[in-house]
Design an enzyme around this catalytic site. Structure first.
Site, PDB file in Angstrom:
ATOM      1  N   HIS A 223       0.756  -1.181   0.098  1.00 29.79           N
ATOM      2  CA  HIS A 223      -0.068  -0.034  -0.017  1.00 29.79           C
ATOM      3  C   HIS A 223       0.772   1.334   0.014  1.00 29.79           C
ATOM      4  O   HIS A 223       1.744   1.251  -0.841  1.00 29.79           O
ATOM      5  CB  HIS A 223      -0.821  -0.243   1.146  1.00 29.79           C
ATOM      6  N   HIS A 262      -1.999  -2.425  -9.598  1.00 26.88           N
ATOM      7  CA  HIS A 262      -3.146  -1.981  -8.681  1.00 26.88           C
ATOM      8  C   HIS A 262      -4.155  -2.575  -8.834  1.00 26.88           C
ATOM      9  O   HIS A 262      -4.662  -3.358  -9.877  1.00 26.88           O
ATOM     10  CB  HIS A 262      -3.519  -0.681  -9.249  1.00 26.88           C
ATOM     11  N   ASP A 314       2.487   5.791  -6.573  1.00 26.90           N
ATOM     12  CA  ASP A 314       3.810   5.678  -5.707  1.00 26.90           C
ATOM     13  C   ASP A 314       4.969   5.788  -6.717  1.00 26.90           C
ATOM     14  O   ASP A 314       6.008   6.352  -6.358  1.00 26.90           O
ATOM     15  CB  ASP A 314       3.771   4.595  -5.101  1.00 26.90           C
TER      16      ASP A 314
HETATM   17  C1  LIG Z   1      -1.118   4.130  -3.556  1.00 25.39           C
HETATM   18  C2  LIG Z   1      -0.822   2.611  -3.571  1.00 25.39           C
HETATM   19  O1  LIG Z   1      -1.170   2.305  -2.550  1.00 25.39           O
HETATM   20  S1  LIG Z   1      -0.993   1.943  -4.996  1.00 25.39           S
HETATM   21  C3  LIG Z   1      -0.266   0.379  -4.458  1.00 25.39           C
HETATM   22  C4  LIG Z   1       1.167   0.331  -4.248  1.00 25.39           C
HETATM   23  N1  LIG Z   1       1.815  -0.733  -4.203  1.00 25.39           N
HETATM   24  C5  LIG Z   1       2.768  -1.285  -4.768  1.00 25.39           C
HETATM   25  O2  LIG Z   1       3.125  -0.643  -5.680  1.00 25.39           O
HETATM   26  C6  LIG Z   1       2.995  -2.627  -4.579  1.00 25.39           C
HETATM   27  C7  LIG Z   1       3.273  -3.370  -5.583  1.00 25.39           C
HETATM   28  N2  LIG Z   1       2.173  -3.966  -6.262  1.00 25.39           N
HETATM   29  C8  LIG Z   1       1.480  -5.148  -5.840  1.00 25.39           C
HETATM   30  O3  LIG Z   1       2.106  -5.698  -5.004  1.00 25.39           O
HETATM   31  C9  LIG Z   1       0.126  -5.343  -6.417  1.00 25.39           C
HETATM   32  O4  LIG Z   1      -0.065  -4.817  -7.845  1.00 25.39           O
HETATM   33  C10 LIG Z   1      -1.144  -4.822  -5.712  1.00 25.39           C
HETATM   34  C11 LIG Z   1      -0.954  -5.163  -4.082  1.00 25.39           C
HETATM   35  C12 LIG Z   1      -0.701  -3.251  -5.557  1.00 25.39           C
HETATM   36  C13 LIG Z   1      -2.342  -5.262  -5.966  1.00 25.39           C
HETATM   37  O5  LIG Z   1      -2.360  -6.494  -6.068  1.00 25.39           O
HETATM   38  P1  LIG Z   1      -3.479  -7.471  -6.244  1.00 25.39           P
HETATM   39  O6  LIG Z   1      -4.956  -6.877  -6.896  1.00 25.39           O
HETATM   40  O7  LIG Z   1      -3.839  -8.121  -5.109  1.00 25.39           O
HETATM   41  O8  LIG Z   1      -3.184  -8.497  -7.426  1.00 25.39           O
HETATM   42  P2  LIG Z   1      -2.119  -9.605  -7.047  1.00 25.39           P
HETATM   43  O9  LIG Z   1      -1.416  -9.550  -6.009  1.00 25.39           O
HETATM   44  O10 LIG Z   1      -3.020 -11.001  -7.189  1.00 25.39           O
HETATM   45  O11 LIG Z   1      -1.315  -9.914  -8.488  1.00 25.39           O
HETATM   46  C14 LIG Z   1      -1.879 -10.422  -9.751  1.00 25.39           C
HETATM   47  C15 LIG Z   1      -0.772 -10.689 -10.696  1.00 25.39           C
HETATM   48  O12 LIG Z   1       0.218  -9.566 -11.128  1.00 25.39           O
HETATM   49  C16 LIG Z   1       1.385  -9.845 -10.358  1.00 25.39           C
HETATM   50  N3  LIG Z   1       1.970  -8.562 -10.079  1.00 25.39           N
HETATM   51  C17 LIG Z   1       1.004  -7.547  -9.447  1.00 25.39           C
HETATM   52  N4  LIG Z   1       1.758  -6.533  -9.239  1.00 25.39           N
HETATM   53  C18 LIG Z   1       3.123  -6.743  -9.401  1.00 25.39           C
HETATM   54  C19 LIG Z   1       4.005  -6.006  -9.350  1.00 25.39           C
HETATM   55  N5  LIG Z   1       4.192  -4.835  -8.836  1.00 25.39           N
HETATM   56  N6  LIG Z   1       5.496  -6.648  -9.933  1.00 25.39           N
HETATM   57  C20 LIG Z   1       5.416  -8.022 -10.222  1.00 25.39           C
HETATM   58  N7  LIG Z   1       4.237  -8.810 -10.246  1.00 25.39           N
HETATM   59  C21 LIG Z   1       3.029  -8.065 -10.021  1.00 25.39           C
HETATM   60  C22 LIG Z   1       1.227 -10.714  -9.236  1.00 25.39           C
HETATM   61  O13 LIG Z   1       2.551 -11.440  -9.039  1.00 25.39           O
HETATM   62  C23 LIG Z   1       0.170 -11.812  -9.742  1.00 25.39           C
HETATM   63  O14 LIG Z   1       0.787 -12.500 -10.775  1.00 25.39           O
HETATM   64  P3  LIG Z   1       0.477 -14.176 -10.881  1.00 25.39           P
HETATM   65  O15 LIG Z   1      -1.093 -14.141 -11.235  1.00 25.39           O
HETATM   66  O16 LIG Z   1       1.236 -14.726 -11.984  1.00 25.39           O
HETATM   67  O17 LIG Z   1       0.800 -14.864  -9.477  1.00 25.39           O
HETATM   68  O1  LIG Z   2      -6.607   2.314  -4.111  1.00 20.43           O
HETATM   69  C1  LIG Z   2      -5.648   1.623  -3.490  1.00 20.43           C
HETATM   70  O2  LIG Z   2      -6.023   0.355  -3.376  1.00 20.43           O
HETATM   71  C2  LIG Z   2      -4.473   1.996  -3.196  1.00 20.43           C
HETATM   72  C3  LIG Z   2      -4.277   3.754  -3.526  1.00 20.43           C
HETATM   73  O3  LIG Z   2      -4.059   3.642  -5.003  1.00 20.43           O
HETATM   74  C4  LIG Z   2      -4.617   4.710  -2.693  1.00 20.43           C
HETATM   75  O4  LIG Z   2      -4.721   4.405  -1.459  1.00 20.43           O
HETATM   76  O5  LIG Z   2      -4.113   5.795  -3.008  1.00 20.43           O
END
Ligand SMILES: CC(=O)SCCNC(=O)CCNC(=O)[C@H](O)C(C)(C)COP(=O)(O)OP(=O)(O)OC[C@H]1O[C@@H](n2cnc3c(N)ncnc32)[C@H](O)[C@@H]1OP(=O)(O)O
Ligand SMILES: O=C([O-])CC(=O)C(=O)O
Length: 371
Positions: A223, A262, A314
């Site tokens: 997050h 995302h 981010d």
């Molecule tokens: C402002 C914010 O808070 S925005 C979010 C900031 N967080 C990040 O940047 C962390 C990196 N990103 C992630 O971990 C994810 O994209 C999340 C947690 C934001 C969303 O994840 P979810 O919707 O739960 O998707 P999930 O984790 O199930 O991923 C789906 C697939 O995409 C892949 N994937 C998703 N994000 C990434 C990533 N950043 N890098 C590599 N692979 C990824 C996963 O490995 C998964 O692949 P698989 O199906 O082969 O196992």
């Molecule tokens: O919407 C989300 O899951 C995370 C995000 O981008 C935020 O909180 O700004």
């Protein structure tokens, strides 16, 4: 339908609340905030307007915006000795943990803490928004052996926030971009931290408790913590070539790359990230250094080609913070400070129309055992 086949891991796509605050309309590519498009608001308005939209339900007039600015200035000082709490914390304390403790301590000073009416909650939200830049910057400065700085009442909310951190009054572009950063971070529908705050508020717990829980949620790298992780990754990579190699190595090792992907924006770039990319271009030109922009663009291309993943806010916010001269440990606390407006709006809405959150489970353990 049985409970079992309703189960969605991570509650993906589940509707958790009815809200008039915000909605991610992915088809229209719009982040709707009380009827306005967040990106348009970030282009034409300032963070104080978002505070008005989120807490008072409407875009403030010029006069109302001035009243918001005055109210925030009136309440921005911390209780005497408040920052001393950071003198007894170990200096290596994560600044999100410091912020979590700070918000918790603040609760004890609020005369209206047990009043959950809309007016009392709105006033508590304003007092929190007034003080949070002081807590974020003060905790950082004390933990890093520096003297905290007193707010400068002549400066705008955003300029003062930057000043409290760096001790330097920002230039026009820096102030403008930092304000835009606060604006785009202010509210985003139902991320994990907002859900956390609403779950806590739904027990009739108070606004400080709900926000304390939300800080813990936002700290995680999946997050809000991603912005700090992105910047550390860019610095470790050192150069565009280094970043290219790093990303291919991470992908080969099936590692997650912070700043990409995302839950809601699955096949498009987060609209807020595009705005921050434009801000990064402007700042890079002003500073005469395009190296971070070049690295980020390479990363964007590689992740799109190799994984079909797009930058989230981010990813492009991290180098913007960096070029503004903000210490990396403060990126997530600043995200939280900006999100305080949205979180408080959600707590107010939850308290005003409450039903306790209490979901069920799909039980996978044994049955009919006997001691
Ligand atoms: C402002 C914010 O808070 S925005 C979010 C900031 N967080 C990040 O940047 C962390 C990196 N990103 C992630 O971990 C994810 O994209 C999340 C947690 C934001 C969303 O994840 P979810 O919707 O739960 O998707 P999930 O984790 O199930 O991923 C789906 C697939 O995409 C892949 N994937 C998703 N994000 C990434 C990533 N950043 N890098 C590599 N692979 C990824 C996963 O490995 C998964 O692949 P698989 O199906 O082969 O196992
Ligand atoms: O919407 C989300 O899951 C995370 C995000 O981008 C935020 O909180 O700004």
């Amino acid at each position: 339908m049985t409970i079992q086949n309703k189960y969605k891991p991570g509650l993906e796509g589940v509707i958790a609340a009815e809200t008039a605050i915000s909605y991610l309309d992915t088809e229209a590519e719009e982040i709707v905030i009380r009827g306005y498009d967040l990106i348009e608001l970030a282009d034409k308005k300032i963070y104080l307007d978002l505070i008005g939209v989120l807490l008072d339900g409407k875009l403030p007039s010029e006069e109302e915006r001035m009243a918001i600015a005055a109210e925030l200035k009136q309440h921005n000082e911390l209780p005497p000795g408040f920052l001393d709490v950071y003198k007894i914390m170990p200096s290596k304390t994560n600044l999100m943990d410091a912020l979590r403790s700070g918000i918790s301590v603040l609760a004890g000073y609020d005369p209206d803490i047990e009043d959950r009416s809309i007016t009392a909650n709105r006033n508590k939200a304003m007092r929190l928004l007034a003080k949070i830049p002081n807590i974020v910057a003060g905790s950082y400065r004390i933990m890093n052996g520096k003297e905290p700085i007193n707010p400068d009442k002549e400066l705008s909310y955003s300029a003062n926030f930057l000043y409290l951190i760096t001790g330097r009054k920002p230039g026009y572009l820096e102030e403008d971009i930092f304000d835009q950063l606060l604006t785009v971070y202010s509210e985003h529908e139902m991320p994990n931290s907002t859900f956390t705050a609403r779950v806590i508020a739904s027990t009739h717990s108070d606004i400080y408790g709900a926000l304390t829980g939300a800080v813990a949620s936002l700290k995680g790298h999946l997050h809000g913590g991603a912005n700090e992780a992105v910047m550390r990754m860019l610095l470790d990579a050192e150069s565009p070539e280094g970043f290219r190699k790093m990303l291919y190595d991470k992908l080969a090792g099936k590692e997650r790359v912070m700043g990409f992907g995302h839950r809601v924006y699955m096949d498009k770039m987060d609209p807020r990230a595009s705005l921050m990319k434009t801000a990064l271009k402007k700042l890079s030109t002003e500073k005469g250094d395009h190296s971070l922009l070049e690295m980020c663009e390479i990363g964007e291309e590689i992740m799109k080609e190799e994984k079909g993943l797009y930058p989230n806010l981010d990813y492009y916010a991290a180098p913007v913070y960096y070029l503004l001269g903000i210490p990396i440990d403060l990126y997530t606390p600043i995200f939280f400070a900006a999100r305080t407006a949205g979180l408080c709006a959600h707590v107010i809405e939850q308290h005003a129309n409450n039903r306790l959150f209490r979901p069920r489970v799909n039980y996978t353990g044994p049955r009919h055992l006997h001691p």
